[in-house]
Scaffold this motif. Structure first.
Motif, PDB file in Angstrom:
ATOM      1  N   LEU A 198      22.613   4.670  80.760  1.00  0.00           N
ATOM      2  CA  LEU A 198      22.959   4.970  82.157  1.00  0.00           C
ATOM      3  C   LEU A 198      21.695   5.077  83.007  1.00  0.00           C
ATOM      4  CD1 LEU A 198      25.369   5.420  83.948  1.00  0.00           C
ATOM      5  CD2 LEU A 198      25.291   7.843  83.415  1.00  0.00           C
ATOM      6  N   LEU A 204      31.401   1.125  86.258  1.00  0.00           N
ATOM      7  CA  LEU A 204      30.772   2.424  85.997  1.00  0.00           C
ATOM      8  C   LEU A 204      31.777   3.559  86.114  1.00  0.00           C
ATOM      9  CD1 LEU A 204      27.394   1.929  87.870  1.00  0.00           C
ATOM     10  CD2 LEU A 204      27.689   2.292  85.415  1.00  0.00           C
ATOM     11  N   ASP A 220      36.351   3.927  82.019  1.00  0.00           N
ATOM     12  CA  ASP A 220      36.185   4.712  80.795  1.00  0.00           C
ATOM     13  C   ASP A 220      35.537   3.928  79.648  1.00  0.00           C
ATOM     14  OD1 ASP A 220      37.423   6.895  82.006  1.00  0.00           O
ATOM     15  OD2 ASP A 220      39.429   6.203  81.431  1.00  0.00           O
ATOM     16  N   ARG A 240      30.691  12.791  82.602  1.00  0.00           N
ATOM     17  CA  ARG A 240      31.563  12.578  81.450  1.00  0.00           C
ATOM     18  C   ARG A 240      30.751  12.510  80.162  1.00  0.00           C
ATOM     19  NH1 ARG A 240      34.028   8.533  84.597  1.00  0.00           N
ATOM     20  NH2 ARG A 240      33.308   6.940  83.128  1.00  0.00           N
ATOM     21  N   HIS A 241      29.569  11.905  80.235  1.00  0.00           N
ATOM     22  CA  HIS A 241      28.723  11.828  79.049  1.00  0.00           C
ATOM     23  C   HIS A 241      28.278  13.232  78.613  1.00  0.00           C
ATOM     24  CE1 HIS A 241      25.557  10.796  76.285  1.00  0.00           C
ATOM     25  NE2 HIS A 241      24.639  11.334  77.067  1.00  0.00           N
ATOM     26  N   GLU A 269      24.725   6.406  75.442  1.00  0.00           N
ATOM     27  CA  GLU A 269      25.297   6.354  76.787  1.00  0.00           C
ATOM     28  C   GLU A 269      24.332   6.890  77.847  1.00  0.00           C
ATOM     29  OE1 GLU A 269      29.007   5.847  79.276  1.00  0.00           O
ATOM     30  OE2 GLU A 269      28.484   5.221  77.239  1.00  0.00           O
ATOM     31  N   ARG A 276      29.929   9.231  85.790  1.00  0.00           N
ATOM     32  CA  ARG A 276      29.726   8.699  84.433  1.00  0.00           C
ATOM     33  C   ARG A 276      28.797   9.629  83.645  1.00  0.00           C
ATOM     34  NH1 ARG A 276      31.042   4.428  80.607  1.00  0.00           N
ATOM     35  NH2 ARG A 276      31.723   3.181  82.387  1.00  0.00           N
TER      36      ARG A 276
END
Length: 400
Positions: free
Chosen positions: A349, A331, A334, A379-380, A345, A376
């Protein structure tokens, strides 16, 4: 007439076209060893060792080593990860310990996977040591990586730490060599009567030396398994009705096995995406049957399911730690959760978070897993914002 003066050495490396200083030393051999470890560690294009000498008020500079990494040739094995979390080993028992083996497994993963070895087997097998030494500076690179980690963490001199760690490695290899030489005079490993095996071991080396000799004998038994998944099958048979004394040792080696990402991927079976693999592993660790509906791919292998069952019943706590950490690392990485459709994504998640949550509402891995999920998701969100041209807003999110 001018006296001997004083000398110092600087190790420099070039990465992505830029030079940086890797370390300063007063001993030439230590500087050369560091340079060789940089070459073996991977990611460098060129390494230099520069000697600085002060003589009669003058400063003299000499390049005593300058090596470039050849382009277009087969590369030697390099380190597979960082030394983060490496324990401060002072004794051989520390070196053989679980935390140490986790870091050994990470650093030497390409070598271990190529040789189909676990860190435990490496530490207890003289032939395995010899194969590692044949890789040139790979072992030195691992030692230097740990020493630099300890130097950064504890503010100690890296060369001094290198000498201590090298001494422990030499002692471990000598012990493995002695075992091989004396093997015919030592008790055999009876997988059908482990208690009798332990009694014979205790009679020869005493209870204090039991675990080391037991594991050395176990490595010979595991050699019949061939592949890492095959060795896990052998361990699961041994763990089935094992007493606590033996179970703890078997669990440690099983944890070594699933510390390999490639092996775990094989144990998970054919999965169409990273998300599906993570869900399958989370379900196995919760003891849940895979949910229907097409989200998951093939069910995990029987070996992985049985190991997770042992973890649920608190008979494989070390394996549980490693499996949960594999989830966390995936997780935190990248790799997209689904390469076929990166836009899913966010939804994937949320699904993974549900799978990681048990019936009691607790998240596997606790705060560390929660942090990996949050990063995570961040970043999404940044990716979505940048796709819409809102780069400033995306940048500000990371500052919160």
């Amino acid at each position: 007439m001018f006296g001997k003066g004083s000398s110092s050495y600087e190790v420099q490396s070039r990465r992505d076209g830029r030079w940086q200083i890797e370390g300063a030393f007063t001993d030439q051999e230590a500087a050369l060893s560091c340079a060789r470890s940089q070459l073996a560690g991977g990611g460098v294009e060129e390494v230099k060792v520069v000697k600085f000498r002060t003589l009669a008020g003058l400063s003299l500079e000499t390049v005593i080593l300058n090596k470039k990494v050849p382009v277009g040739v087969k590369k030697a094995l390099v380190l597979g990860g960082s030394a983060e979390g490496a324990p401060f080993c002072r004794t051989l028992d520390d070196l053989y310990g679980f935390e140490s083996r986790v870091v050994i497994g990470r650093l030497l993963r390409p070598f271990l996977d190529a040789q189909r070895l676990t860190p435990t087997e490496l530490l207890h097998s003289w032939p395995a040591y010899r194969k590692l030494e044949e890789q040139g500076a790979l072992l030195g690179a691992a030692v230097h990586a740990v020493a630099r980690h300890h130097g950064d963490l504890h503010g100690i001199a890296v060369p001094d730490r290198v000498r201590v760690l090298r001494g422990l490695v030499v002692s471990a290899s000598s012990r493995a060599r002695d075992f091989l030489a004396e093997r015919k005079r030592l008790p055999g490993f009876d997988d059908r009567d482990l208690d009798a095996t332990s009694r014979r071991i205790d009679a020869v080396v005493g209870e204090g030396g039991h675990d080391t000799l037991f594991l050395s004998l176990l490595t010979l038994h595991l050699a019949e398994g061939g592949t890492l998944p095959g060795k896990l099958e052998q361990l699961l048979v041994l763990m089935h009705n094992a007493e606590p004394r033996h179970l703890a040792l078997f669990d440690g080696v099983a944890a070594d096995v699933v510390g390999s990402a490639d092996t775990l991927k094989e144990l998970l079976g054919e999965q169409p995406s990273l998300a599906m693999g993570l869900c399958a592993l989370a379900d196995a660790l919760h003891g849940r049957d895979p949910e229907p509906g097409g989200l998951l791919g093939a069910p995990p292998s029987s070996a992985l399911t049985r190991l997770c069952d042992l973890a649920i019943r608190e008979r494989a706590p070390l394996s549980r730690i490693v499996l949960i950490d594999r989830l966390r690392q995936a997780l935190a990485g990248d790799q997209p959760l689904d390469r076929r459709d990166p836009k899913t994504e966010g939804a994937l998640l949320r699904t993974i978070t549900e799978r990681l949550t048990g019936a009691d509402g607790r998240l596997l891995g606790g705060a560390a897993m929660s942090k990996a999920l949050d990063r995570r998701m961040l970043r999404h969100r940044q990716t979505v914002l940048r796709d819409q041209g809102m780069h400033d807003i995306a940048d500000r999110l990371s500052m919160r």
